[in-house]
Write a protein that holds these residues in place. Structure first.
Motif, PDB file in Angstrom:
ATOM      1  N   VAL A 153       1.644   7.458  -6.900  1.00 53.34           N
ATOM      2  CA  VAL A 153       1.079   8.386  -7.065  1.00 53.34           C
ATOM      3  C   VAL A 153       1.574   9.799  -6.118  1.00 53.34           C
ATOM      4  N   ARG A 154       2.086   9.779  -5.268  1.00 51.41           N
ATOM      5  CA  ARG A 154       2.792  10.980  -4.332  1.00 51.41           C
ATOM      6  C   ARG A 154       3.432  11.523  -5.830  1.00 51.41           C
ATOM      7  N   ALA A 155       4.295  11.067  -5.835  1.00 52.35           N
ATOM      8  CA  ALA A 155       6.092  11.344  -7.377  1.00 52.35           C
ATOM      9  C   ALA A 155       5.435  12.104  -8.535  1.00 52.35           C
ATOM     10  N   VAL A 156       4.099  10.799  -8.460  1.00 54.24           N
ATOM     11  CA  VAL A 156       3.527  12.048  -9.981  1.00 54.24           C
ATOM     12  C   VAL A 156       3.092  12.841  -9.692  1.00 54.24           C
ATOM     13  N   CYS A 185       1.048  -1.971  -0.158  1.00 55.46           N
ATOM     14  CA  CYS A 185      -0.205  -0.183   0.214  1.00 55.46           C
ATOM     15  C   CYS A 185       0.526   1.177   0.220  1.00 55.46           C
ATOM     16  N   ARG A 186       2.012   0.976   0.441  1.00 54.14           N
ATOM     17  CA  ARG A 186       2.803   2.274   1.078  1.00 54.14           C
ATOM     18  C   ARG A 186       3.395   2.958  -0.056  1.00 54.14           C
ATOM     19  N   ALA A 200       3.081  19.309 -10.720  1.00 56.74           N
ATOM     20  CA  ALA A 200       3.303  20.337  -9.991  1.00 56.74           C
ATOM     21  C   ALA A 200       4.099  21.638 -11.184  1.00 56.74           C
ATOM     22  N   ASP A 201       4.696  20.648 -12.066  1.00 53.42           N
ATOM     23  CA  ASP A 201       5.519  21.038 -13.377  1.00 53.42           C
ATOM     24  C   ASP A 201       4.180  22.353 -14.325  1.00 53.42           C
TER      25      ASP A 201
END
Length: 74
Positions: free
Chosen positions: A54-57, A47-48, A63-64
């Protein structure tokens, strides 16, 4: 005997929920607790990993484009 490792986030989360319910019930045999905890650790790690992916994406790709400029519109 441990269960096969879940292959999706949903399966891993469901496995964690089942383990938590069994442990919280107080009905788990002491000999079963260690295998349950090992299964829980593996499911939690899955899960982690998926959440971090997903957070990284979201942090990278999305963010770009958040500065308001659109490089494709010239």
């Amino acid at each position: 005997m441990t269960e096969p490792q879940p292959t999706s986030y949903r399966e891993a989360y469901a496995r964690l929920s089942r383990i938590a319910a069994e442990l919280e019930s107080g009905e788990a045999d002491l000999d079963r607790v260690l295998p349950l905890l090992e299964d829980a650790r593996a499911a939690y790690a899955q899960c982690r990993e998926r959440i971090e992916a997903v957070r990284a994406v979201l942090a990278g790709d999305w963010a770009d484009g958040e500065d308001g400029s659109d490089e494709d519109e010239e």
